[in-house]
Design a protein around this motif. Structure first.
Motif, short mmCIF file in Angstrom:
data_model
loop_
_atom_site.label_atom_id
_atom_site.label_comp_id
_atom_site.label_asym_id
_atom_site.label_seq_id
_atom_site.Cartn_x
_atom_site.Cartn_y
_atom_site.Cartn_z
N ASN A 181 2.81 0.59 -1.21
CA ASN A 181 3.01 0.49 -2.76
C ASN A 181 1.97 -0.28 -3.34
O ASN A 181 1.25 -1.00 -2.86
CB ASN A 181 4.51 -0.45 -2.96
CG ASN A 181 5.52 0.12 -2.53
OD1 ASN A 181 5.69 1.27 -2.32
ND2 ASN A 181 6.43 -0.91 -1.94
N GLY A 182 1.36 0.50 -4.58
CA GLY A 182 0.43 -0.06 -5.46
C GLY A 182 -0.78 0.43 -5.16
O GLY A 182 -1.85 0.45 -5.87
N GLU A 183 -0.95 1.00 -3.88
CA GLU A 183 -2.34 1.50 -3.48
C GLU A 183 -2.46 2.99 -3.98
O GLU A 183 -1.57 3.96 -3.77
CB GLU A 183 -2.39 1.47 -1.91
CG GLU A 183 -3.95 1.84 -1.57
CD GLU A 183 -4.13 1.47 -0.01
OE1 GLU A 183 -4.99 2.29 0.43
OE2 GLU A 183 -3.53 0.65 0.38
N MET A 184 -3.83 3.33 -4.52
CA MET A 184 -4.02 4.80 -4.97
C MET A 184 -4.09 5.72 -3.60
O MET A 184 -4.50 5.42 -2.43
CB MET A 184 -5.23 4.84 -5.64
CG MET A 184 -5.26 4.09 -6.84
SD MET A 184 -6.86 4.14 -7.68
CE MET A 184 -7.00 5.71 -8.08
N SER A 185 -3.85 6.95 -3.94
CA SER A 185 -3.70 8.04 -2.87
C SER A 185 -5.11 8.32 -2.33
O SER A 185 -5.05 8.69 -0.91
CB SER A 185 -3.11 9.15 -3.43
OG SER A 185 -3.67 9.81 -4.43
N ILE A 186 -5.96 8.13 -3.09
CA ILE A 186 -7.31 8.46 -2.53
C ILE A 186 -7.77 7.36 -1.39
O ILE A 186 -8.64 7.77 -0.94
CB ILE A 186 -8.43 8.63 -3.83
CG1 ILE A 186 -9.75 9.14 -3.27
CG2 ILE A 186 -8.62 7.09 -4.35
CD1 ILE A 186 -9.59 10.91 -3.02
N PHE A 187 -7.27 6.02 -1.69
CA PHE A 187 -7.81 4.98 -0.77
C PHE A 187 -6.61 4.74 0.32
O PHE A 187 -6.99 3.83 1.09
CB PHE A 187 -7.84 3.57 -1.68
CG PHE A 187 -8.84 3.76 -2.80
CD1 PHE A 187 -10.14 4.09 -2.47
CD2 PHE A 187 -8.58 3.52 -4.04
CE1 PHE A 187 -11.30 4.02 -3.34
CE2 PHE A 187 -9.52 3.45 -4.71
CZ PHE A 187 -10.60 3.77 -4.68
N LYS A 188 -5.80 5.78 0.68
CA LYS A 188 -4.93 5.62 1.75
C LYS A 188 -5.50 5.62 3.16
O LYS A 188 -6.70 6.25 3.26
CB LYS A 188 -3.75 6.54 1.74
CG LYS A 188 -4.17 7.97 2.02
CD LYS A 188 -3.15 8.75 1.91
CE LYS A 188 -3.55 10.33 2.28
NZ LYS A 188 -2.42 11.16 2.19
N ASP A 189 -5.06 4.84 4.23
CA ASP A 189 -5.64 4.97 5.44
C ASP A 189 -5.06 6.11 6.15
O ASP A 189 -4.04 6.18 6.35
CB ASP A 189 -5.06 3.77 5.89
CG ASP A 189 -5.85 3.55 7.46
OD1 ASP A 189 -5.01 2.90 8.29
OD2 ASP A 189 -6.79 4.33 7.86
N SER A 190 -5.80 7.23 6.43
CA SER A 190 -5.31 8.50 6.79
C SER A 190 -5.64 8.70 8.31
O SER A 190 -5.75 9.97 8.62
CB SER A 190 -5.66 9.68 6.04
OG SER A 190 -7.03 9.67 5.98
N GLY A 191 -6.47 7.64 9.14
CA GLY A 191 -6.75 7.74 10.35
C GLY A 191 -8.34 7.46 10.60
O GLY A 191 -8.66 6.69 9.79
N ARG A 192 -8.64 7.74 11.62
CA ARG A 192 -9.85 7.21 12.40
C ARG A 192 -10.66 8.64 12.53
O ARG A 192 -10.25 9.48 12.94
CB ARG A 192 -9.64 6.54 13.62
CG ARG A 192 -8.77 5.36 13.56
CD ARG A 192 -8.28 4.78 15.08
NE ARG A 192 -8.05 5.73 15.93
CZ ARG A 192 -6.60 6.00 16.09
NH1 ARG A 192 -5.80 5.35 15.29
NH2 ARG A 192 -6.05 6.67 17.04
N PRO A 193 -11.90 8.37 12.24
CA PRO A 193 -13.13 9.59 12.37
C PRO A 193 -12.96 9.80 14.00
O PRO A 193 -12.94 8.89 14.77
CB PRO A 193 -14.15 8.97 12.11
CG PRO A 193 -14.34 7.56 12.09
CD PRO A 193 -12.66 7.11 11.88
N LYS A 194 -13.18 11.00 14.27
CA LYS A 194 -13.27 11.24 15.81
C LYS A 194 -14.72 11.77 16.04
O LYS A 194 -15.35 12.51 15.26
CB LYS A 194 -12.37 12.31 16.25
CG LYS A 194 -10.76 11.98 15.84
CD LYS A 194 -10.08 12.09 17.14
CE LYS A 194 -8.85 11.90 16.92
NZ LYS A 194 -8.08 10.89 17.67
#
Length: 184
Positions: A84-97
C-alpha cells in the motif's frame, strides 16, 4: 555440434532475431498436450478431455479463496504485489540471477533509459497523456517532441504539484530522475 556455430551466424543474418522463429514455446506446449494422453487408441479424445479438465479447473480455481492455486500463489522470484502506498515502479519484484557487468552509458542512452522508466510506470501515465494533449494543442510534431521534452516537463509539473502538497515523495523522486554515478 562443433560444426553448428558456423551455420548459426548465417541463420541469424537471414532470419533475424531467433525469438521470432524458434519452436521452443510450441514444443513445450505440445509436451503438455501429450501428457494429457491416457488412451493410446484415442489420443485426440484424451487430449480434448485433458485440455477441458485443465481449463475447467483453472476457471474454478479463480473463485477459491482459502486454497492455494496458481493465481494466488506467491511468485517464484519474490513478491509481485505492490504494498500500500508504494509506486508500481519501485515494487520488489525479485532477486537478480547470475553475475553482473558494469557498462558505461552515453548521455543519449541515459536519457532513453529514464524515458523508458517513466513510460512504464502506471502512476506517470496521466502525466504522459496530459503532456501529449499539451503538445497537440501547440504543434503537429507530437511524438518526437514528446520523447525529447517529457522528462523535463514532468519534473517541472511534479515540482509545481509538490509545492501545492499534492505529490508523494516517490513520485517526486521519480521526477528528479536517476543520478549519474561514476565508477572508479
Amino acid at each position: 555440434m562443433v560444426h553448428l556455430p558456423i551455420h548459426l551466424v548465417r541463420e541469424a543474418k537471414l532470419g533475424g532475431p531467433v525469438q521470432y522463429r524458434w519452436m521452443y514455446p510450441f514444443e513445450r506446449y505440445l509436451r503438455i498436450l501429450k501428457s494429457y494422453i491416457r488412451n493410446l487408441a484415442r489420443p485426440e479424445g484424451s487430449i480434448d478431455e485433458g485440455y477441458l479438465a485443465e481449463e475447467s479447473l483453472t476457471f474454478c480455481s479463480r473463485y477459491l479463496n482459502n486454497i492455494s492455486t496458481k493465481f494466488n500463489r506467491p511468485a517464484r522470484n519474490g513478491n509481485e504485489s505492490v504494498p500500500n502506498g508504494e509506486m508500481s515502479i519501485f515494487k520488489d519484484s525479485g532477486r537478480p540471477k547470475g553475475g553482473s557487468d558494469i557498462a558505461e552509458l552515453s548521455r543519449h542512452e541515459f536519457k532513453q533509459l529514464g524515458m523508458y522508466v517513466l513510460q512504464n510506470c502506471e502512476e506517470v501515465w496521466p502525466f504522459i497523456e496530459e503532456h501529449k494533449r499539451e503538445i497537440e494543442r501547440q504543434s503537429s510534431i507530437g511524438n518526437e517532441r514528446h520523447t525529447d521534452d517529457f522528462p523535463d516537463w514532468f519534473c517541472a509539473r511534479i515540482f509545481q504539484l509538490s509545492a501545492q502538497g499534492h505529490v508523494s515523495d516517490d513520485l517526486l523522486s521519480l521526477a528528479v530522475g536517476p543520478g549519474i554515478v561514476t565508477l572508479h
